[in-house]
Design a protein around this motif. Structure first.
Motif, PDB file in Angstrom:
ATOM      1  N   VAL A 197     -17.837   6.853   5.626  1.00 51.49           N
ATOM      2  CA  VAL A 197     -16.603   7.308   4.981  1.00 51.49           C
ATOM      3  C   VAL A 197     -15.968   6.097   4.308  1.00 51.49           C
ATOM      4  CG1 VAL A 197     -14.368   8.421   5.262  1.00 51.49           C
ATOM      5  CG2 VAL A 197     -16.272   9.070   6.764  1.00 51.49           C
ATOM      6  N   LEU A 198     -15.891   6.144   2.980  1.00 50.96           N
ATOM      7  CA  LEU A 198     -15.332   5.042   2.199  1.00 50.96           C
ATOM      8  C   LEU A 198     -13.969   5.470   1.671  1.00 50.96           C
ATOM      9  CD1 LEU A 198     -15.726   2.241   0.817  1.00 50.96           C
ATOM     10  CD2 LEU A 198     -16.738   3.489  -1.115  1.00 50.96           C
ATOM     11  N   LYS A 199     -12.931   4.716   2.036  1.00 47.92           N
ATOM     12  CA  LYS A 199     -11.565   5.057   1.630  1.00 47.92           C
ATOM     13  C   LYS A 199     -10.958   3.915   0.817  1.00 47.92           C
ATOM     14  CE  LYS A 199     -10.786   7.798   5.822  1.00 47.92           C
ATOM     15  NZ  LYS A 199      -9.958   7.964   7.037  1.00 47.92           N
ATOM     16  N   THR A 200     -10.276   4.291  -0.246  1.00 49.06           N
ATOM     17  CA  THR A 200      -9.547   3.318  -1.057  1.00 49.06           C
ATOM     18  C   THR A 200      -8.059   3.598  -0.897  1.00 49.06           C
ATOM     19  OG1 THR A 200     -11.339   3.190  -2.678  1.00 49.06           O
ATOM     20  CG2 THR A 200      -9.192   2.427  -3.392  1.00 49.06           C
ATOM     21  N   TYR A 201      -7.279   2.543  -0.752  1.00 51.35           N
ATOM     22  CA  TYR A 201      -5.843   2.715  -0.588  1.00 51.35           C
ATOM     23  C   TYR A 201      -5.083   1.651  -1.369  1.00 51.35           C
ATOM     24  CZ  TYR A 201      -6.010  -1.128   2.826  1.00 51.35           C
ATOM     25  OH  TYR A 201      -6.190  -2.343   3.443  1.00 51.35           O
ATOM     26  N   LYS A 202      -3.802   1.907  -1.557  1.00 50.04           N
ATOM     27  CA  LYS A 202      -2.934   0.973  -2.269  1.00 50.04           C
ATOM     28  C   LYS A 202      -1.900   0.423  -1.304  1.00 50.04           C
ATOM     29  CE  LYS A 202       0.056   2.491  -5.307  1.00 50.04           C
ATOM     30  NZ  LYS A 202       0.654   3.051  -6.559  1.00 50.04           N
ATOM     31  N   THR A 203      -1.769  -0.891  -1.245  1.00 50.23           N
ATOM     32  CA  THR A 203      -0.810  -1.520  -0.343  1.00 50.23           C
ATOM     33  C   THR A 203       0.598  -1.429  -0.919  1.00 50.23           C
ATOM     34  OG1 THR A 203      -0.921  -3.727  -1.343  1.00 50.23           O
ATOM     35  CG2 THR A 203      -2.624  -3.161   0.268  1.00 50.23           C
ATOM     36  N   ARG A 204       1.570  -1.877  -0.149  1.00 49.31           N
ATOM     37  CA  ARG A 204       2.964  -1.847  -0.597  1.00 49.31           C
ATOM     38  C   ARG A 204       3.181  -2.724  -1.822  1.00 49.31           C
ATOM     39  NH1 ARG A 204       7.443  -2.281   3.991  1.00 49.31           N
ATOM     40  NH2 ARG A 204       8.681  -1.766   2.162  1.00 49.31           N
ATOM     41  N   LEU A 205       2.309  -3.719  -2.005  1.00 51.10           N
ATOM     42  CA  LEU A 205       2.440  -4.593  -3.162  1.00 51.10           C
ATOM     43  C   LEU A 205       1.616  -4.107  -4.346  1.00 51.10           C
ATOM     44  CD1 LEU A 205       2.485  -8.154  -1.552  1.00 51.10           C
ATOM     45  CD2 LEU A 205       4.327  -6.516  -1.860  1.00 51.10           C
ATOM     46  N   GLY A 206       0.996  -2.930  -4.212  1.00 45.42           N
ATOM     47  CA  GLY A 206       0.261  -2.362  -5.323  1.00 45.42           C
ATOM     48  C   GLY A 206      -1.172  -2.824  -5.454  1.00 45.42           C
TER      49      GLY A 206
END
Length: 243
Positions: free
Chosen positions: A166-175
């Motif tokens: 399972v490969l997940k991409t996410y965005k941190t609070r700093l973008g």
């Protein structure tokens, strides 16, 4: 204007805590990575050694500097785990184990230097013409906020492989966009994905902590990625489908 004023007033209150502590206090750049992390303020007292008590609601106020790396550049923000406060910066310079962070929104500058264990930043914050001692300790237990932007489910193309990814991409609070990997049938979860490279119709990435490497081809017409997952001298033919 009111929002900026609130941030300044809040920071002034926090600064009281920061006065003169006795101090024993996608491809990635390894030199910059030593600064990356969540750096949380330690218990601080005034130069007069008079203990200062400042509370946010029912608990002591903590103060956090978030530092991230993105394409060979550092990003940072001033934050508080106890009250919503986020002040970004776009001026960061490093030299060896030293770092200088300028918070333009409030005209404040932090200068710090890593200790020998690379788990503390010892330095000072200059704010309104005054210098305050500020010790920060790396906090690996601070939960990172993850805004999931995409999720890919990988299945073995051969039944004998018996492997799911399972490969997940996410965005941190700093973008900053980051990725992590789960390998459910091997009990590997939230594995950091490093050196993810996308070129035209190809994708490669590493998961060094579990000795894993993926190399595949992107099929844009059906939103799939097919390739080989290599781990511990074994190869698995895997197809990722966007979930």
């Amino acid at each position: 204007m009111k929002t900026t004023l609130f941030k300044i007033v809040l920071l002034v209150s926090v600064i009281i805590l920061l006065n003169a502590k006795n101090q024993p206090t996608f491809a990635q750049d390894q030199q910059l990575n030593k600064f990356v992390g969540n750096w949380l303020s330690q218990d601080l007292i005034e130069a007069s050694l008079t203990k200062v008590i400042f509370k946010a609601r029912n608990g002591p106020m903590r103060y956090n500097i978030i530092i991230e790396e993105n394409n060979g550049q550092l990003l940072a923000a001033l934050d508080s785990p106890d009250r919503y406060l986020i002040i970004n910066t776009d001026e960061i310079t490093t030299s060896g184990d030293s770092i200088r962070i300028k918070f333009n929104e409030i005209d404040a500058t932090y200068r710090g230097k890593l200790n020998s264990n690379k788990d503390q930043l010892l330095g000072s914050l200059i704010f309104f013409g005054r210098m305050f001692t500020l010790g920060l300790r790396k906090n690996d237990n601070l939960e990172e906020e993850k805004q999931i932007t995409s999720q890919w489910i990988g299945k073995s193309l051969k039944d004998v492989d018996s492997l799911d990814l399972v490969l997940k991409t996410y965005k941190t609070r700093l973008g900053v966009f980051k990725s992590y990997l789960d390998v459910p049938n091997k009990n590997h979860n939230n594995i950091v994905v490093e050196n993810m490279i996308i070129k035209s119709d190809s994708l490669t990435f590493k998961a060094e902590s579990i000795n894993g490497y993926f190399e595949g081809r992107i099929f844009h017409e059906d939103n799939s990625i097919k390739g080989i997952w290599k781990q511990n001298n074994k190869e698995y033919y895997v197809e990722f489908i966007k979930y």
